[in-house]
Write a protein that holds these residues in place. Sequence first.
Motif, mmCIF file in Angstrom:
data_model
loop_
_atom_site.group_PDB
_atom_site.id
_atom_site.type_symbol
_atom_site.label_atom_id
_atom_site.label_comp_id
_atom_site.label_asym_id
_atom_site.label_seq_id
_atom_site.Cartn_x
_atom_site.Cartn_y
_atom_site.Cartn_z
ATOM 1 N N UNK A 8 0.837 -1.205 0.000
ATOM 2 C CA UNK A 8 0.000 0.000 0.000
ATOM 3 C C UNK A 8 0.871 1.254 0.000
ATOM 4 N N UNK A 9 1.926 1.247 0.791
ATOM 5 C CA UNK A 9 2.865 2.378 0.819
ATOM 6 C C UNK A 9 3.494 2.553 -0.557
ATOM 7 N N UNK A 10 3.914 1.430 -1.157
ATOM 8 C CA UNK A 10 4.530 1.476 -2.485
ATOM 9 C C UNK A 10 3.551 2.076 -3.510
ATOM 10 N N UNK A 11 2.287 1.709 -3.440
ATOM 11 C CA UNK A 11 1.283 2.241 -4.369
ATOM 12 C C UNK A 11 1.083 3.738 -4.159
ATOM 13 N N UNK A 17 4.305 9.747 -8.645
ATOM 14 C CA UNK A 17 5.262 9.722 -9.759
ATOM 15 C C UNK A 17 6.711 9.762 -9.290
ATOM 16 N N UNK A 18 7.003 9.026 -8.226
ATOM 17 C CA UNK A 18 8.383 8.924 -7.743
ATOM 18 C C UNK A 18 9.045 7.735 -8.424
ATOM 19 N N UNK A 19 10.354 7.797 -8.617
ATOM 20 C CA UNK A 19 11.039 6.698 -9.293
ATOM 21 C C UNK A 19 11.198 5.498 -8.363
ATOM 22 N N UNK A 20 11.384 4.336 -8.992
ATOM 23 C CA UNK A 20 11.428 3.076 -8.248
ATOM 24 C C UNK A 20 12.575 3.011 -7.252
ATOM 25 N N UNK A 21 13.713 3.605 -7.605
ATOM 26 C CA UNK A 21 14.861 3.581 -6.708
ATOM 27 C C UNK A 21 14.550 4.340 -5.422
ATOM 28 N N UNK A 22 13.929 5.520 -5.532
ATOM 29 C CA UNK A 22 13.560 6.284 -4.347
ATOM 30 C C UNK A 22 12.547 5.518 -3.506
ATOM 31 N N UNK A 23 11.582 4.893 -4.178
ATOM 32 C CA UNK A 23 10.546 4.142 -3.453
ATOM 33 C C UNK A 23 11.170 3.023 -2.638
ATOM 34 N N UNK A 24 12.073 2.272 -3.247
ATOM 35 C CA UNK A 24 12.710 1.163 -2.525
ATOM 36 C C UNK A 24 13.563 1.663 -1.365
ATOM 37 N N UNK A 25 14.301 2.747 -1.592
ATOM 38 C CA UNK A 25 15.109 3.312 -0.502
ATOM 39 C C UNK A 25 14.219 3.784 0.644
ATOM 40 N N UNK A 26 13.115 4.413 0.315
ATOM 41 C CA UNK A 26 12.220 4.927 1.355
ATOM 42 C C UNK A 26 11.572 3.778 2.126
ATOM 43 N N UNK A 27 11.157 2.739 1.426
ATOM 44 C CA UNK A 27 10.549 1.589 2.104
ATOM 45 C C UNK A 27 11.579 0.894 2.986
ATOM 46 N N UNK A 28 12.820 0.788 2.510
ATOM 47 C CA UNK A 28 13.880 0.204 3.345
ATOM 48 C C UNK A 28 14.101 1.037 4.598
#
Length: 77
Positions: A8-11, A17-28
């Motif tokens: 849900x956070x990822x969605x 419109x954030x890039x995938x790299x930022x999303x993964x770093x933020x979730x980590x």
Amino acid sequence: MNQFEVNQIRAKLRSLDLDDQFIELYINKLTRNKEPFVTASKVIDRWEKNDSGQFVLQALACGLIAALAGGWLAVVQ
């Protein structure tokens, strides 16, 4: 957070419109800091997607107000 909450956070982040790299770093980061889903969700909800159309409208409105105020001042004096 469980996997459903992470998705849900990822969605939510993708909808901004954030890039995938930022999303993964933020979730980590959220996982590393053991942030609860509710807190992370509220923080992300406060983020805004940039709307360039609204910015242009605000600039036009400010210009119109300045022109009207300038015209009024010219007539009064």
